[in-house]
Design a protein around this motif. Structure first.
Motif, PDB file in Angstrom:
ATOM      1  N   ASP A  11       0.839  -1.202   0.000  1.00 28.35           N
ATOM      2  CA  ASP A  11       0.000   0.000   0.000  1.00 28.35           C
ATOM      3  C   ASP A  11       0.868   1.244   0.000  1.00 28.35           C
ATOM      4  O   ASP A  11       0.622   2.197  -0.743  1.00 28.35           O
ATOM      5  N   SER A  14       2.635   1.715  -3.317  1.00 25.85           N
ATOM      6  CA  SER A  14       1.749   2.134  -4.401  1.00 25.85           C
ATOM      7  C   SER A  14       1.474   3.633  -4.357  1.00 25.85           C
ATOM      8  O   SER A  14       1.105   4.218  -5.363  1.00 25.85           O
ATOM      9  N   HIS A  15       1.648   4.249  -3.209  1.00 23.23           N
ATOM     10  CA  HIS A  15       1.438   5.696  -3.082  1.00 23.23           C
ATOM     11  C   HIS A  15       2.742   6.460  -2.946  1.00 23.23           C
ATOM     12  O   HIS A  15       2.746   7.673  -2.850  1.00 23.23           O
ATOM     13  N   LYS A  18       4.728  10.275  -4.616  1.00 24.64           N
ATOM     14  CA  LYS A  18       3.872  11.438  -4.780  1.00 24.64           C
ATOM     15  C   LYS A  18       4.458  12.610  -3.987  1.00 24.64           C
ATOM     16  O   LYS A  18       3.832  13.186  -3.126  1.00 24.64           O
ATOM     17  N   ASN A  33       1.843  14.004  -0.657  1.00 22.50           N
ATOM     18  CA  ASN A  33       0.431  13.759  -0.371  1.00 22.50           C
ATOM     19  C   ASN A  33       0.126  12.269  -0.207  1.00 22.50           C
ATOM     20  O   ASN A  33      -1.011  11.842  -0.302  1.00 22.50           O
ATOM     21  N   THR A  34       1.131  11.467   0.061  1.00 26.84           N
ATOM     22  CA  THR A  34       0.975  10.023   0.202  1.00 26.84           C
ATOM     23  C   THR A  34      -0.082   9.655   1.239  1.00 26.84           C
ATOM     24  O   THR A  34      -0.865   8.724   1.043  1.00 26.84           O
ATOM     25  N   LEU A  36      -2.803  11.052   2.050  1.00 25.36           N
ATOM     26  CA  LEU A  36      -4.174  11.217   1.566  1.00 25.36           C
ATOM     27  C   LEU A  36      -4.645   9.964   0.839  1.00 25.36           C
ATOM     28  O   LEU A  36      -5.775   9.516   1.021  1.00 25.36           O
ATOM     29  N   GLY A  37      -3.781   9.380   0.039  1.00 25.01           N
ATOM     30  CA  GLY A  37      -4.137   8.167  -0.671  1.00 25.01           C
ATOM     31  C   GLY A  37      -4.201   6.951   0.232  1.00 25.01           C
ATOM     32  O   GLY A  37      -5.046   6.075   0.058  1.00 25.01           O
ATOM     33  N   LEU A  38      -3.308   6.885   1.208  1.00 23.71           N
ATOM     34  CA  LEU A  38      -3.291   5.752   2.127  1.00 23.71           C
ATOM     35  C   LEU A  38      -4.480   5.753   3.077  1.00 23.71           C
ATOM     36  O   LEU A  38      -4.918   4.702   3.515  1.00 23.71           O
ATOM     37  N   GLN A  40      -7.651   6.246   2.788  1.00 28.77           N
ATOM     38  CA  GLN A  40      -8.839   5.513   2.363  1.00 28.77           C
ATOM     39  C   GLN A  40      -8.624   4.009   2.519  1.00 28.77           C
ATOM     40  O   GLN A  40      -9.473   3.302   3.048  1.00 28.77           O
ATOM     41  N   GLN A  41      -7.469   3.520   2.077  1.00 28.23           N
ATOM     42  CA  GLN A  41      -7.177   2.089   2.191  1.00 28.23           C
ATOM     43  C   GLN A  41      -7.031   1.653   3.645  1.00 28.23           C
ATOM     44  O   GLN A  41      -7.396   0.549   4.006  1.00 28.23           O
ATOM     45  N   PRO A  46      -6.260  10.966   7.351  1.00 35.34           N
ATOM     46  CA  PRO A  46      -5.037  11.308   6.625  1.00 35.34           C
ATOM     47  C   PRO A  46      -3.987  11.992   7.499  1.00 35.34           C
ATOM     48  O   PRO A  46      -2.794  11.718   7.373  1.00 35.34           O
TER      49      PRO A  46
END
Length: 86
Positions: A11, A14-15, A18, A33-34, A36-38, A40-41, A46
């Motif tokens: 995970d 994959s981010h 950024k 901004n990693t 922010l993407g993590l 949700q998962q 955040p």
């Protein structure tokens, strides 16, 4: 702790990447901004993830990094130090 318990290394990878040059408003050299993407998962806030990531960056004790800050909803601002003594 948040990343160890809720997100896998895949995970994070994959981010990763950024990271961009920061806008002049932050005063930072780079912005990430990693988190922010993590979030949700990981089903986490955040900012909590950003604090965890920032702490890990800080623990690297890299002389090129002067400081790391969390801003806004979960951005990580990275400030580069004068490690070359130029």
């Amino acid at each position: 702790p948040i990343l160890n318990s809720t997100a896998t290394r895949a995970d994070v990878r994959s981010h990763a990447g950024k990271v961009s040059l920061a806008n002049s408003k932050t005063g930072a050299d780079y912005q990430c901004n990693t988190a922010l993407g993590l979030a949700q998962q990981a089903a986490a806030k955040p900012r909590d993830i950003a604090y965890s990531l920032a702490a890990n960056i800080y623990r690297l004790e890299d002389p090129s990094i002067a400081r790391v800050e969390v801003a806004g909803p979960g951005f990580i601002n990275i400030f580069i130090g004068n490690f070359l003594n130029i």
